[in-house]
Design an enzyme around this catalytic site. Structure first.
Site, PDB file in Angstrom:
ATOM      1  CD  GLU A 289      -2.988  -9.355   7.484  1.00 33.33           C
ATOM      2  OE1 GLU A 289      -3.225  -8.537   8.371  1.00 33.33           O
ATOM      3  OE2 GLU A 289      -2.926  -9.043   6.278  1.00 33.33           O
ATOM      4  CG  HIS A 310      26.149  -4.492  19.089  1.00 39.84           C
ATOM      5  ND1 HIS A 310      27.409  -4.405  19.646  1.00 39.84           N
ATOM      6  CD2 HIS A 310      26.337  -4.601  17.751  1.00 39.84           C
ATOM      7  CE1 HIS A 310      28.313  -4.450  18.687  1.00 39.84           C
ATOM      8  NE2 HIS A 310      27.685  -4.560  17.517  1.00 39.84           N
ATOM      9  CE  LYS A 424      -9.909  -4.612  11.311  1.00 34.15           C
ATOM     10  NZ  LYS A 424     -10.156  -4.838   9.895  1.00 34.15           N
TER      11      LYS A 424
HETATM   12  O1  PA5 Z   1      -3.626  -7.305   4.214  1.00 36.90           O
HETATM   13  C1  PA5 Z   1      -4.692  -6.826   4.524  1.00 36.90           C
HETATM   14  O2  PA5 Z   1      -5.748  -7.118   3.929  1.00 36.90           O
HETATM   15  C2  PA5 Z   1      -4.820  -5.839   5.674  1.00 36.90           C
HETATM   16  O3  PA5 Z   1      -3.620  -5.596   6.287  1.00 36.90           O
HETATM   17  C3  PA5 Z   1      -5.392  -4.527   5.145  1.00 36.90           C
HETATM   18  O4  PA5 Z   1      -4.543  -4.043   4.138  1.00 36.90           O
HETATM   19  C4  PA5 Z   1      -5.515  -3.479   6.245  1.00 36.90           C
HETATM   20  O5  PA5 Z   1      -6.325  -3.977   7.266  1.00 36.90           O
HETATM   21  C5  PA5 Z   1      -6.100  -2.207   5.702  1.00 36.90           C
HETATM   22  O6  PA5 Z   1      -7.342  -2.445   5.096  1.00 36.90           O
HETATM   23  P1  PA5 Z   1      -8.011  -1.400   4.138  1.00 36.90           P
HETATM   24  O7  PA5 Z   1      -7.152  -1.186   2.982  1.00 36.90           O
HETATM   25  O8  PA5 Z   1      -9.326  -2.005   3.792  1.00 36.90           O
HETATM   26  O9  PA5 Z   1      -8.177  -0.126   4.953  1.00 36.90           O
END
Ligand code: PA5
Length: 451
Positions: A289, A310, A424
């Site tokens: 990310e 394996h 989303k």
């Molecule tokens: O790293 C990030 O920002 C995302 O993976 C969020 O943690 C994830 O989408 C969850 O978001 P939130 O904590 O707003 O529900």
């Protein structure tokens, strides 16, 4: 106290000898930019000095809340996804008994997770388990609006209220969310839940050392003070006043970028201990990310050895040569188990009788590393003295710091994630969410045409 370390000895055939030092300047600039908050995404750098700035009061408040839940519940369900899930899951797996869910005399609540998928079966089966157990909920969402945890919380909130009544249920629910924004904050204030705040300047994937990770860990009986002490030590060791050639996180960041520039586009995080499987999942989110943007970035993958030797072992040995491996080595196992002598020796294992299982594991590790090097796969090694709170705390901060430096070397913003919004929008359009009417019309036309 020992420390986690990095071993680059076996890279000599893959990266020119002086290339590491030729990048120290870039890495130093990146590290200074993180500390001085002058680089990209500088409004999300609250994690950089988080370990040293966590006060005794905050830790005490988390421990006090954990005590309340411990006295009320056999099971804690942690509801969250992505950065609001993976850190706690990774730390718990690394630091808990491998069969903790089957232990009869557990002193602390069993921690289960929800809201990290949209599986009807998963949620149904979880509810079956909760039906005859005492339980509590810890709902974690920084935005307070994420669909997956919101669905799980809506259902489990009804269950807990049906079971205990609304007033008692409210004492069994803890929310970790924004200080003022989002639906979860509104609800928590309305229902008077105990809450902890995720600060604005810490993104989800950098939040394991905040209440997002610390609260579930404390409830599970993990020593969060030792965990934070380890992270603090790594913060000190990688601070901007430490010479960059002594900064292990900077070295890791440099090496992975050097390999990437040579066409090694996939990094496989390797472990030889199943307790580290979810550490790798957390690491994949952190690096994927943070760096996978602008059509750039190493693809982070992981394997669990020797299990996956394996299965994936064949590809790593002989497939496309666009990978490198980062092996996490735990120097000392926490237990001791010896291979017994067997009179019949039908399995022909007497040649290793008397050896510890861990010794055999280490030989498998060395043998694999040598084979993969021969096969053209660069290997670097990250060593941890042992699996305990202190060193896992070090490791989390080590990877976070290295990721920040690495992202700056790659010249991306390691602290945003614009790409995760696209799915989303489509999902909301397909579900007909109010406000998405235009996208709904467009996606209906698109899917009707079979595209
Ligand atoms: O790293 C990030 O920002 C995302 O993976 C969020 O943690 C994830 O989408 C969850 O978001 P939130 O904590 O707003 O529900």
């Amino acid at each position: 106290m020992e420390s986690i370390g990095i071993n680059l000895d076996s890279l000599s055939g893959f990266v020119p000898k002086d290339s590491l030092s030729s990048r120290y300047k870039d890495a130093n600039l990146a590290n200074v930019a993180l500390h001085k908050k002058t680089g990209k995404g500088n409004d999300f750098l609250g994690w950089v000095d988080l370990p040293s700035s966590l006060t005794d009061n905050v830790l005490q408040e988390i421990e006090d809340a954990a005590k309340v839940i411990k006295n009320k519940a056999e099971i804690l369900v942690v509801i969250g996804i992505g950065g609001s899930y993976l850190g706690a899951k990774a730390a718990l797996e690394a630091l808990s008994h491998s069969f903790t869910c089957l232990q009869n005399k557990r002193k602390h609540p069993l921690v289960l997770f929800a809201g990290h998928n949209i599986s009807e079966d998963y949620l149904t089966e979880l509810r079956e388990i909760l039906a005859d157990k005492s339980f509590a909920l810890c709902v974690i969402s920084k935005s307070g609006t994420t669909t997956e945890p919101a669905i799980a919380f809506r259902i489990l909130k009804q269950d807990i209220e049906d079971k205990y009544g609304r007033e008692e249920a409210a004492t069994r629910i803890i929310a970790v969310t924004d200080a003022s924004k989002g639906a979860l904050r509104q609800l928590a204030d309305k229902e008077r839940y105990k809450t902890f705040v995720i600060s604005d300047d810490i993104g989800g994937r950098y939040s394991v050392l905040t209440p997002v990770g610390l609260l579930p860990l404390a409830i599970a009986g993990i020593d969060i003070r030792k965990f934070i002490a380890g992270a603090r030590e790594m913060e000190t060791q990688t601070a901007s006043n430490v010479p960059i050639e002594n900064n292990t996180a900077a070295k890791y960041a440099i090496i992975r970028n050097l390999l990437y520039e040579q066409g090694k586009k996939i990094e496989i995080l390797v472990n030889y201990n199943p307790k580290l499987q979810y550490l790798a999942e957390w690491w994949k989110q952190l690096y994927g990310e943070s760096e996978g943007k602008e059509h750039k970035g190493i693809f982070p993958a992981s394997v669990n050895f020797t299990t996956d030797l394996h299965s994936m072992g064949q590809y790593i040995q002989d497939g496309q040569r666009n990978l490198f491996e980062t092996v996490i080595t735990v120097n000392e196992a926490n237990s001791k188990l010896y291979i017994p002598e067997d009179a019949s020796n039908l399995d022909k294992l007497n040649y290793i009788a008397g050896k510890r299982i861990d010794e055999v594991n280490k030989k498998a590790e060395l043998g694999t590393m040598l084979a993969h090097l021969d096969g053209g796969v660069p290997n670097l090694k990250i060593t941890i003295p042992k699996l305990d709170e202190y060193y896992i705390g070090q490791l989390f901060y080590f990877f976070e710091k290295a990721c920040g430096i690495s992202g700056y070397i790659l010249d991306v913003n390691p602290f945003d994630q614009p790409g995760v919004e696209d799915y989303k929008v489509n999902m909301f359009a397909l579900l007909g969410k109010p406000g998405f009417e235009k996208q709904t019309a467009a996606i209906r036309e698109r899917t009707a045409n079979g595209k």
